[in-house]
Design a protein around this motif. Structure first.
Motif, PDB file in Angstrom:
ATOM      1  N   TYR A  15      37.600  31.548  37.125  1.00 43.18           N
ATOM      2  CA  TYR A  15      38.557  31.739  36.037  1.00 43.18           C
ATOM      3  C   TYR A  15      38.180  30.785  34.912  1.00 43.18           C
ATOM      4  O   TYR A  15      38.383  29.575  34.999  1.00 43.18           O
ATOM      5  CB  TYR A  15      39.987  31.464  36.534  1.00 43.18           C
ATOM      6  CG  TYR A  15      41.049  31.559  35.454  1.00 43.18           C
ATOM      7  CD1 TYR A  15      41.329  32.777  34.846  1.00 43.18           C
ATOM      8  CD2 TYR A  15      41.768  30.434  35.060  1.00 43.18           C
ATOM      9  CE1 TYR A  15      42.297  32.874  33.860  1.00 43.18           C
ATOM     10  CE2 TYR A  15      42.750  30.524  34.085  1.00 43.18           C
ATOM     11  CZ  TYR A  15      43.012  31.742  33.478  1.00 43.18           C
ATOM     12  OH  TYR A  15      43.977  31.831  32.501  1.00 43.18           O
ATOM     13  N   GLU A  45      39.420  36.917  35.525  1.00 41.67           N
ATOM     14  CA  GLU A  45      39.846  37.246  34.156  1.00 41.67           C
ATOM     15  C   GLU A  45      38.884  38.294  33.606  1.00 41.67           C
ATOM     16  O   GLU A  45      38.188  38.065  32.610  1.00 41.67           O
ATOM     17  CB  GLU A  45      39.846  35.985  33.279  1.00 41.67           C
ATOM     18  CG  GLU A  45      40.593  36.172  31.972  1.00 41.67           C
ATOM     19  CD  GLU A  45      40.520  34.935  31.071  1.00 41.67           C
ATOM     20  OE1 GLU A  45      41.425  34.750  30.252  1.00 41.67           O
ATOM     21  OE2 GLU A  45      39.551  34.157  31.196  1.00 41.67           O
ATOM     22  N   PRO A  69      46.371  37.868  38.619  1.00 45.61           N
ATOM     23  CA  PRO A  69      46.188  36.433  38.376  1.00 45.61           C
ATOM     24  C   PRO A  69      46.296  35.616  39.655  1.00 45.61           C
ATOM     25  O   PRO A  69      47.093  35.920  40.550  1.00 45.61           O
ATOM     26  CB  PRO A  69      47.338  36.092  37.413  1.00 45.61           C
ATOM     27  CG  PRO A  69      47.755  37.392  36.809  1.00 45.61           C
ATOM     28  CD  PRO A  69      47.522  38.420  37.872  1.00 45.61           C
TER      29      PRO A  69
END
Length: 286
Positions: A15, A45, A69
């Motif tokens: 990330y 992401e 997420p």
């Protein structure tokens, strides 16, 4: 499982840390006497379309995308695609030592989880934030004695991981401890493999330290069983005297210890502010 399946699948969530990947890939390509392994990077992401690294020759690499997420959701996705008999977790900014995988292979114990030490390293000389992070460290041996380990250096038999349903994907922090405790309750002990070392860079500025503190507080107060969340809320209200004692006893120069204590009390203010935000209905941070 296919007969040509590797012994290990190394699973790494990514990330906003793609700049660290070339050094991780080089460290994995340099593994000495390692069993067969594959590397699975999970882009947490994918909408950002970050540049992807090229694998060094001979390193089996796959890159997957996880839009949900959270690093634990990403690890679950990587584990589901893995082909290895063991799932080995580390982080994008870690630097495994040359015999990391060989040491884990030598320590394999069916039904047990394995954890290796994590050494936090700073610059030469380290700045105050790096000094704090180095003294705080990631004390894996102490964690293992308490029944959990950081996913910066954790290996799990694939069959055990699948039987337990993997990590809790709702968590943004603390999912490693929750999983290890759940495994222990199911009869799968956790062992420390002292030779399976990886290194982790110290956080170099206040923003990085505060972001980690907020993320940890979210895992403590914003997730998990209600009694544990209440206990963490009350603990947050108390001055960090336990950490102070530990930092003052650390094998480091006195100036470093004083710096670490000062920063810890400053971070206590971050803890209190984040606690109030969470209690007011705020969502845990990534």
């Amino acid at each position: 499982m296919p007969p040509d399946a590797p012994a290990f699948s190394v699973v790494v969530p990514v990330y906003r840390q793609w700049e660290h990947l070339p050094r991780l890939l080089a460290a994995l390509a340099a593994q000495a006497d390692a069993p067969g392994f594959e590397l699975i990077l999970v882009d947490n992401e994918p909408e950002a379309a970050a540049p992807r690294p090229e694998a060094p020759p001979g390193l089996a690499l796959r890159i997957l995308a996880c839009a949900r997420p959270g690093s634990y959701a990403a690890r679950n996705l990587g584990a589901a695609a893995a082909r290895g008999r063991w799932l080995v977790f580390t982080d994008a900014d870690c630097r495994p030592a040359p015999r990391w995988l060989a040491a884990l292979a030598a320590g394999v114990d069916p039904g047990s989880l394995l954890a290796g030490p994590v050494e936090v390293v700073g610059g030469e000389p380290p700045n105050p934030c790096e000094i704090y992070d180095m003294i705080r460290g990631i004390p894996q041996a102490r964690y293992v004695a308490r029944g959990y380990a950081a996913t910066a250096n954790l290996a799990v038999p694939r069959a055990v991981f699948e039987a337990l349903g993997g990590f809790d994907p709702r968590r943004l922090s603390g999912g490693d401890a929750e999983f290890c405790r759940r495994a222990g309750a199911a009869g799968h002990p956790l062992r420390l493999v002292a030779g399976a070392l990886t290194r982790h860079p110290a956080r170099a500025d206040w923003a990085e330290l505060a972001a980690k503190e907020r993320r940890i507080k979210g895992g403590q107060i914003g997730a998990g069983p209600l009694p544990r969340r209440i206990a963490w809320t009350f603990r947050t209200l108390l001055p960090p005297l336990g950490d102070t004692r530990a930092y003052l006893a650390a094998p480091a120069p006195w100036r470093w210890r004083a710096v670490a204590v000062g920063i810890r009390f400053r971070l206590w203010g971050v803890d209190l502010t984040e606690m109030l935000r969470l209690l007011a209905g705020g969502r845990p941070r990534r």
